[in-house]
Scaffold this active site. Structure first.
Site, PDB file in Angstrom:
ATOM      1  CD  GLU A 242       7.649  -4.987  -1.996  1.00  0.00           C
ATOM      2  OE1 GLU A 242       7.835  -3.925  -2.638  1.00  0.00           O
ATOM      3  OE2 GLU A 242       8.564  -5.773  -1.719  1.00  0.00           O
TER       4      GLU A 242
ATOM      5  CB  CYS B 166       3.671  -0.128  -6.881  1.00  0.00           C
ATOM      6  SG  CYS B 166       3.876  -1.912  -6.999  1.00  0.00           S
TER       7      CYS B 166
ATOM      8  CD  GLN C  51      -5.791   6.961  -7.061  1.00  0.00           C
ATOM      9  OE1 GLN C  51      -5.728   6.452  -5.951  1.00  0.00           O
ATOM     10  NE2 GLN C  51      -4.826   7.736  -7.552  1.00  0.00           N
TER      11      GLN C  51
ATOM     12  N   GLY D 183       0.822  -1.197   0.000  1.00  0.00           N
ATOM     13  CA  GLY D 183       0.000   0.000   0.000  1.00  0.00           C
ATOM     14  C   GLY D 183       0.856   1.247   0.000  1.00  0.00           C
ATOM     15  CB  SER D 184       0.018   4.704   0.909  1.00  0.00           C
ATOM     16  OG  SER D 184      -0.342   4.625   2.273  1.00  0.00           O
TER      17      SER D 184
END
Length: 483
Positions: free
Chosen positions: A253, A287, A334, A231-232
């Site tokens: 990650e 990502c 988003q 995630g973030s």
């Protein structure tokens, strides 16, 4: 249970039983926001704790099960995913918004991941070593780390959970899985398959809900031995601080701001393909997306002109429609973030080349045109992860300058280069400050049987996927015995 039933009312799986939640949430189709994909159960802290305790109670039996039993379970899961890839791929595309071919391909990849780790369950290795002392035998073995909390994102709702859940089960751990709230139907579909494939009650648990309730309980609970999160960066940092304070094992990650370097000697058609696929496919919601296109000055203008032509022709539309090349953004928030970055880029003086507008389509959805800017290294659009179909081009004086620009980022997930020079390709692979490099390939698109992960702010802990997953999902024990 039928897929249609699941889409209407996904529930939690706790200790082998399907449970309702304390509240409910709704997921909608980003290609047609009039369509409700699922009304799902949302758990509270108490239900999450029940799932954790169920996993802890199931651990002694499952951790000592035979490798063959674990392999059989994982192989069966993988086989069903592959057999149902078209059906489940359509569900994925309805709920998350990636195009149907991408959705089907992701489910197939998830099936392959489970089958790979079915084999790995039979290949857990140890070592028998000579001691420095006479008459003493030394062996090194791997054992399960324990109860694993898995917190997965929405952008790959089958593949990322698969590459976390499969190795956790293969090595004898028990699992509590928290999916993203945007994709509950996909999570339920995966959990329903896993639950029917012969696992004892409590070995695998699904708990849906918010990060504040479900996620934080997983992070704080003393019975959770390890946490794997995608995630973030901001959320990952909070998880790291909280979990390591109680000495839990942590794998993170997080973000990426991945460069694709295009040198003057590159095959320009190939480079354009790499840029288009890496930057804009899956709506740029990866990502590994190449959001910084670093192009040598000699071919800069030609590259930009040809990429713009390709973007003008890119078909943006409903994820399930034949011929759609880029689906909608996952949700309204988003989309707003993406459009805000477009405004930021304009206000900071980046030159607008193409796109970045909200689009209207026959069905109401979160559509935007793919955006391209000419930027400078200090612009926020060149430094911050947008996580959408937004890319910028940076001009490089030559190879050394391009490499410096590629490394000028706090992130370090992956980096690509397009060149016909073996010298530059080899040098770039060695000197790019990332966990993965691509030569004449898009930065997005990785194999399931090799390690995945990055450096700097992109990752923390041992790698995911392939046999390297054992580093996180097992712990090493050294044994001594007088012979």
């Amino acid at each position: 249970m039928k897929l249609g039933d699941m889409q209407q009312n996904p529930r939690h799986l706790i200790n082998g039983r399907w449970e309702i939640g304390t509240t409910t949430g709704v997921s909608t189709n980003p290609s047609d926001t009039r369509e409700v994909v699922a009304e799902y159960a949302r758990a509270d802290r108490n239900q999450t704790e029940l799932a954790i305790r169920a996993a802890a109670d199931a651990l002694p039996h499952w951790s000592h099960s035979t490798p063959q039993r674990r392999a059989d379970v994982l192989d069966q899961i993988g086989s069903e995913l592959l057999a149902r890839k078209d059906e489940l791929g359509a569900l994925l595309s309805r709920e998350e918004g990636k195009t149907l071919p991408e959705g089907v391909g992701e489910v197939a990849r998830a099936g392959q991941i489970f089958k790979f780790f079915a084999g790995e369950a039979l290949r857990v290795q140890g070592e028998l070593m000579a001691s420095v002392r006479p008459g003493v035998q030394v062996d090194v073995t791997r054992e399960p780390v324990g109860v694993v909390g898995i917190i997965a994102p929405w952008n790959f709702p089958f593949a990322i959970p698969a590459w976390k859940i499969a190795p956790a089960l293969a090595y004898g751990n028990t699992v509590v899985f928290k999916p993203a709230e945007l994709v509950p139907a996909c999570a339920w579909a995966l959990a329903e398959i896993i639950n029917r494939c012969g696992l004892p009650a409590g070995v695998f648990n699904l708990v849906m809900g918010s990060g504040r309730e479900v996620g934080q309980t997983l992070v704080d609970h003393p019975l959770v031995n390890a946490l794997s999160f995608t995630g973030s960066v901001s959320t990952g940092e909070r998880i790291l601080q909280a979990a390591t304070a109680r000495r839990a094992k942590v794998q993170l990650e997080m973000g990426g701001k991945n460069p694709l370097v295009v040198l003057a000697d590159a095959d320009l058609d190939q480079a354009i393909d790499c840029a288009l696929q890496g930057s804009y496919f899956s709506t740029g919601q990866r990502c590994t997306a190449s959001s910084r296109l670093i192009v040598e000055a000699k071919v800069h203008d030609a590259f930009v002109a040809r990429l713009r032509q390709r973007l003008e022709a890119l078909k943006v539309g409903h994820a399930l429609e034949r011929g759609t090349q880029m689906g909608p953004v996952v949700d309204a928030s988003q989309l707003d973030q993406n459009l805000a970055y477009v405004d930021i880029a304009r206000n900071e003086g980046a030159e607008h080349v193409w796109g970045g507008q909200r689009l209207e389509r026959p069905t109401p959805g979160h559509y935007m045109s793919p955006a391209l800017f000419l930027a400078k290294p200090e612009h926020r659009i060149a430094r911050e992860e947008v996580f959408g179909p937004v890319a910028c081009v940076l001009r490089a004086d030559g190879y050394e300058h391009a490499l410096a620009l590629a490394n000028d980022t706090p992130f370090g997930l992956c980096a690509g280069i397009c060149t016909t020079s073996l010298k530059h390709a080899m040098h770039f692979k060695r000197h790019a400050e990332v966990g993965m490099t691509m030569v004449n390939l898009p930065t997005a698109g990785v194999d399931f049987h090799v390690p995945f992960g990055g450096r700097k702010d992109s990752s923390h802990g041992s790698r995911e996927q392939g046999r390297y997953a054992a580093e996180f999902y097992t712990t090493v024990k050294t044994g001594y015995m007088l012979a």
